[in-house]
Design an enzyme around this catalytic site. Structure first.
Site, PDB file in Angstrom:
ATOM      1  CE  LYS A 131      -2.846   7.415   3.009  1.00 54.00           C
ATOM      2  NZ  LYS A 131      -2.939   8.870   2.991  1.00 54.00           N
TER       3      LYS A 131
HETATM    4  C1  PLP Z   1      -2.269  10.167   2.746  1.00 56.27           C
HETATM    5  C2  PLP Z   1      -1.880  11.058   3.866  1.00 56.27           C
HETATM    6  C3  PLP Z   1      -2.121  12.431   3.857  1.00 56.27           C
HETATM    7  C4  PLP Z   1      -2.665  13.149   2.659  1.00 56.27           C
HETATM    8  O1  PLP Z   1      -3.839  12.633   2.192  1.00 56.27           O
HETATM    9  P1  PLP Z   1      -4.437  13.109   0.796  1.00 56.27           P
HETATM   10  O2  PLP Z   1      -5.884  12.719   0.890  1.00 56.27           O
HETATM   11  O3  PLP Z   1      -3.703  12.355  -0.264  1.00 56.27           O
HETATM   12  O4  PLP Z   1      -4.251  14.572   0.675  1.00 56.27           O
HETATM   13  C5  PLP Z   1      -1.797  13.155   4.987  1.00 56.27           C
HETATM   14  N1  PLP Z   1      -1.234  12.579   6.058  1.00 56.27           N
HETATM   15  C6  PLP Z   1      -0.949  11.261   6.087  1.00 56.27           C
HETATM   16  C7  PLP Z   1      -0.343  10.677   7.310  1.00 56.27           C
HETATM   17  C8  PLP Z   1      -1.253  10.470   4.988  1.00 56.27           C
HETATM   18  O5  PLP Z   1      -0.939   9.167   5.005  1.00 56.27           O
END
Ligand code: PLP
Length: 384
Positions: free
Chosen positions: A195
């Site tokens: 991210k």
């Molecule tokens: C990455 C992601 C999550 C989960 O994030 P984590 O920090 O890995 O738990 C939830 N929703 C979306 C849309 C994501 O891309």
């Protein structure tokens, strides 16, 4: 990582980031210390929300957010099938039902019209909330969703994991950042390394409601508070008021987050430059996510749609371009298929999208040469 490999997304860790982590490791607090509060404050300022609560990952953040909304066993929520499973799973953690509404074929976002249709096909009060996703970094039109939610007395938890720095201009000409809490009751961000902001693992929940904020704080840390301590108590006093969790982030992760957050605006600008180059190369050749007027896509992903998706995927991988698919529709995952809450709902846009989508490399440190190589190989395979 092998230098020649081009992943679809990756973190960028600078010398300043590393120093920030080292400094925190050498400080008095590894967890529950001042870096967490600083990260929360900086993040709240960045997205223009009143409150922010840092957590150990976004999945935990989504769990806390729906609990803070009061979601309970047997309740029902609506989300999009084109998202990571966690957007839906958070409702299952509390025993609630997950219903899916189809996406818009051009923006790939949860369709307002399909959501309305689903709500209106059921008795009043059937659904409790909506969890829209700023998919790929494109903000959901939360002003429109808020109006729909208000008509039916629903809350909104915005899954903004793809979109720190994304925004839209609303009908009052106001800039609305993803997660600013103006139209959604709470929003959730992820700091997984693919991210925008990398903490290793980490997440943030934002809200403008003091009541929601207090619930989030309580639930993040065992349901325990010291707030009712009086002079008759000693410093050891605390109360466990509700069943909570340990969903805390550490101070050294927060230090990394603070350092990364400071570069996010630049990162989003770079992501948009990369997106523009893809668009220039692919315009008229294939379909990609439409950018509505007055919206800024934070571009976690850049997705194109092609007929021979599997062929392109294999060809790019053979050239060490690790393109990825986002996502297998959540309603088609065995767990949700077996539950089958809304079997029979038309989710054909999502299914069609999934059969054609492929995410090309998108991250601020992708070089011009690397991107040109990706474009060349893509066009070469598709013979266009
Ligand atoms: C990455 C992601 C999550 C989960 O994030 P984590 O920090 O890995 O738990 C939830 N929703 C979306 C849309 C994501 O891309």
């Amino acid at each position: 990582m092998d230098k020649k490999v081009i992943p679809y997304g990756r973190q960028d860790i600078t010398a300043e980031d590393i120093q920030a982590v080292i400094d925190t490791l050498q400080s008095d607090y590894l967890t529950q210390g001042p870096k967490i509060a600083e990260f929360e404050q900086n993040f709240a300022e960045y997205v223009e929300a009143k409150y922010a609560v840092a957590v150990n990952n976004a999945t935990a953040g989504l769990h806390l957010a729906v609990m803070a909304m009061g979601l309970e066993k047997g309740d029902r929520i609506i989300t999009t099938p084109i998202t990571f499973a966690a957007s839906a799973n958070c409702a299952r953690f509390v025993g609630a039902e997950v219903w899916f509404a189809d996406i818009d074929r051009d923006t790939y976002l949860l369709s307002l019209d399909k959501t309305r249709e689903l709500i209106e096909s059921k008795p009043k009060g059937f659904f409790k909330g909506i969890i829209p996703v700023d998919f790929a970094g494109l903000p959901v039109d939360l002003e429109a969703f808020r109006a729909l939610a208000n008509e039916h007395n629903l809350w909104i938890v915005e899954d903004a994991c793809h979109a720190p720095g994304g925004f839209f201009i609303d009908s009052k000409e106001q800039k609305q950042f993803c997660g600013n809490g103006v139209y959604a009751d709470a929003a959730v961000f992820s700091f997984h390394p693919v991210k925008h902001i990398a903490c290793g693992e980490g997440g943030m929940v934002t809200t403008n409601s003091e009541e929601v904020y207090k619930k989030l704080l309580l639930l993040r840390s065992h349901g325990i508070t010291k707030e009712n301590m009086t002079e008759n108590h000693g410093g050891w006093f605390y109360e466990m008021q509700t069943l909570g969790f340990n969903y805390r982030i550490t101070d050294f992760q927060a230090a990394l987050g603070i350092s990364q957050l400071a570069r996010n605006e630049k990162g989003v600008a770079k992501r948009n430059e990369i997106a523009q180059q893809y668009k220039d190369a692919f315009e008229g050749k294939f379909k990609f996510q439409v950018l509505p007027d007055n919206f800024l896509n934070a571009h976690h992903l850049f997705i194109i749609e092609v007929e021979d998706r599997k062929g392109l995927y294999d060809y790019l991988h053979a050239n060490k371009i690790y393109a990825q698919i986002h996502y297998i529709p959540v309603h088609q995952l065995p767990y949700y298929k077996n539950i089958g809450y809304n079997n029979g709902t038309d989710l054909s846009n999502s299914e069609k999208y999934y059969s054609r989508c492929i995410s090309l490399p998108m991250y601020p440190t992708l070089t011009i040469e690397e991107q040109e190589f990706v474009i060349k190989k893509t066009l070469e395979f598709l013979n266009v």
